[in-house]
Design a protein around this motif. Structure first.
Motif, PDB file in Angstrom:
ATOM      1  N   UNK B  24       0.853  -1.185   0.000  1.00 14.52           N
ATOM      2  CA  UNK B  24       0.000   0.000   0.000  1.00 14.52           C
ATOM      3  C   UNK B  24       0.895   1.243   0.000  1.00 14.52           C
ATOM      4  N   UNK B  25       0.363   2.363  -0.464  1.00 13.44           N
ATOM      5  CA  UNK B  25       1.154   3.601  -0.395  1.00 13.44           C
ATOM      6  C   UNK B  25       1.628   3.855   1.032  1.00 13.44           C
ATOM      7  N   UNK B  26       0.789   3.530   2.010  1.00 18.68           N
ATOM      8  CA  UNK B  26       1.137   3.792   3.409  1.00 18.68           C
ATOM      9  C   UNK B  26       2.336   2.974   3.884  1.00 18.68           C
ATOM     10  N   UNK B  27       2.695   1.904   3.148  1.00 20.13           N
ATOM     11  CA  UNK B  27       3.917   1.164   3.499  1.00 20.13           C
ATOM     12  C   UNK B  27       5.164   2.020   3.295  1.00 20.13           C
ATOM     13  N   UNK B  28       5.015   3.140   2.609  1.00 20.97           N
ATOM     14  CA  UNK B  28       6.161   4.027   2.387  1.00 20.97           C
ATOM     15  C   UNK B  28       6.070   5.328   3.145  1.00 20.97           C
ATOM     16  N   UNK B  29       5.167   5.412   4.102  1.00 20.79           N
ATOM     17  CA  UNK B  29       4.872   6.699   4.745  1.00 20.79           C
ATOM     18  C   UNK B  29       5.835   7.079   5.847  1.00 20.79           C
ATOM     19  N   UNK B  30       6.649   6.130   6.306  1.00 22.91           N
ATOM     20  CA  UNK B  30       7.456   6.398   7.490  1.00 22.91           C
ATOM     21  C   UNK B  30       6.657   6.172   8.762  1.00 22.91           C
ATOM     22  N   UNK B  31       5.449   5.655   8.637  1.00 23.72           N
ATOM     23  CA  UNK B  31       4.599   5.466   9.812  1.00 23.72           C
ATOM     24  C   UNK B  31       4.526   4.024  10.262  1.00 23.72           C
TER      25      UNK B  31
END
Lengths: 354, 354
Positions: B24-31
């Protein structure tokens, strides 16, 4: 003759190759256009003596230690191919770049660009494969970074690996050490990787399955140095652009003619057949577990014997000589006794080969 | 309470966050999701004590020398933004990761992925900017690699930089050195980079132009170490995921509660306004020239004074304390006197921010 050369250079090609305004696939081929890009853009701007060596790795002096540093990004398509996958390739590729200076590779970094929607189970397979390959080479993956790009802005996974090695020998290995009379040794059959990836990508089948030769060459390199010592003048792993790119780069750098004997160059019959069928020159195709060694004539046979004792070097052969002619070119004697030029790739027959 | 926590964990969210089958894009969010991915896939597979430190850089011992090694890939969109471009970012970003261990950054590699059709004049601008930035930081770009991908399989240019630094001090800087009572110092205003890139990307205009804070922090770090010596316990540059990610990672690693005072956190009024308007938490947004220092209480004021003397640290402030509570969480006192949790990002408000 001089007039003719001028005519060829300025007459027959109205738009010089390096006057593209946008990036072409061929800028990534490992051939002439990439060579121009590297010199015109990168070396010209970053200028420093280490980069100007144009080796595949930088040799650094840090606080009295000689280290090697190298980087490589892998964008191969498909990511799983006969004989390996992008993860294995990413570890072996950088280990090979690091060790060609005679360094012992020690540590790797990994930077991943993942495309939104990429399968996490495929990612795990690739990462496990990187871990196993690193273990096998004796290197540790010690730092990493992960970025995700939107669907359609990447292609599943791209992997950068950078590597550090320690040079413990005191020999001066590099293009600048090549001398007239040196022998040219290749460690095995050429073009296996190129044909394996092409066949998978295009759905071609051959009677014999052709597998990528992806392998780490660090133990082979250690053996070559132990055996050849100061007779080992230069080493290069043969990746994009194949033997043709490596030897043309050498030749351009030191302005000596490289003379090859086509009959001596090891090729698997299936690869040779595939290349004939597809109209590709195996000497311009990628390898991922093969290297060339330029060594002093007197010790070349001894070095060849050492290479052949390693399973990765069993098909090694002496394929030519560095000539005395001060000409930046690679020539090759054909089986019928004539000579032809072996040029770098100009177009891009196989994009995204590594 | 224990029952309630269980109910929250297993009851309210039927699909655990880490059970995605694709990236998912969120896998790259730093979160949080990226944190899960790093632990579940990378650390689990590559396992080695250096990587398990989960710092942004690896500390290596090579032949009796202490070196730092780090890697970062830049996929920012747009590639030119107020205050900088992807090239400048790629140099500063890795210089910052390298120097947060207190190392002197020395050498960088660069691996580029160019999209077919990308403008060569833009490439030249970016490369020139990298060269200038490297010069300014005192590092040399010594090795590189260029790949080209087909149109639609990349996005203009992605840049990986890896870096090597030399550690000459003898202090033990890292998350494991953080102690209860330590002070939390940030070097300046937060979220400038995040809002600058967002505004460019979305075509938003604010009364005051907000510029990225991209900068190399190595001279600031040297000053911090000279001043604080063994009182400097941990340093981290605040990139993707912002202050929230850095402090939550620290807190999870050492199992201590981090307590912040919201009123002390430096924010530019324009950035604060933009965040309120857009519903974003500035503490979760990216910075590219800011850092957090965790330092022993007794020397915190002295370190703060040293930071403020550097132009890059003029807005620095002590913003909180490491508590004695053995709880992996970051809490923040709001201006009206209450407390709230400061969590890592879960979604992805700003993909491709660096």
């Amino acid at each position: 003759m001089h007039e003719k050369e001028e005519q060829f250079q300025f007459g027959s090609c109205p738009i010089p190759l390096n006057q593209h305004e946008t990036i072409q696939l061929a800028h990534g081929s490992g051939g002439q256009l990439m060579n121009d890009l590297i010199h015109d853009v990168f070396i010209n701007s970053f200028k420093n003596p280490i980069l100007e060596n144009v080796e595949d790795q930088a040799t650094l002096n840090i606080s009295g230690r000689r280290l090697t540093f190298s980087t490589d990004t892998f964008v191969i398509d498909p990511i799983f191919f006969p004989g390996g996958n992008i993860g294995e390739l990413a570890v072996n590729g950088t280990v090979n770049d690091v060790c060609m200076s005679g360094a012992t590779p020690l540590f790797l970094s990994t930077g991943m660009i993942l495309e939104e929607g990429f399968s996490i189970s495929d990612l795990k397979k690739i990462v496990d494969s990187m871990a196993k390959t690193a273990d096998k080479c004796g290197v540790k993956i010690v730092t990493g970074d992960t970025k995700v790009v939107n669907r359609g802005k990447g292609d599943k996974i791209y992997i950068n690996t950078s590597g550090i090695g320690l040079i413990e020998h005191s020999y001066d290995i590099g293009m600048h050490s090549i001398k007239p009379g040196d022998k040219i040794i290749v460690s095995g059959t050429l073009a296996d990787h190129g044909i394996a990836v092409l066949s998978k990508r295009e759905g071609l089948t051959f009677q014999t399955e052709i597998k990528s030769d992806t392998a780490a060459l660090n133990t082979l390199v250690q053996k070559i140095i132990e055996t050849g010592k100061e007779s080992v003048h230069s080493m290069r792993d043969l990746t994009r652009g194949g033997l043709a790119s490596a030897l043309n780069e050498f030749s351009q750098k030191i302005n000596l003619e490289f003379q090859l004997d086509e009959e001596m160059i090891p090729l698997k019959p299936a690869v040779k057949g595939a290349c004939e069928l597809l109209g590709l020159d195996p000497l311009q195709l990628a390898n991922e577990g093969k290297m060339v060694v330029i060594a002093a004539q007197d010790d070349a046979d001894k070095i060849l014997t050492a290479i052949k004792q390693n399973p990765l070097g069993k098909d090694a052969a002496i394929i030519g000589t560095v000539g005395e002619n001060q000409k930046s070119r690679v020539i090759i004697r054909t089986p019928i006794g004539g000579w032809r030029f072996l040029d770098m790739l100009v177009g891009e027959p196989l994009p995204r080969i590594c």
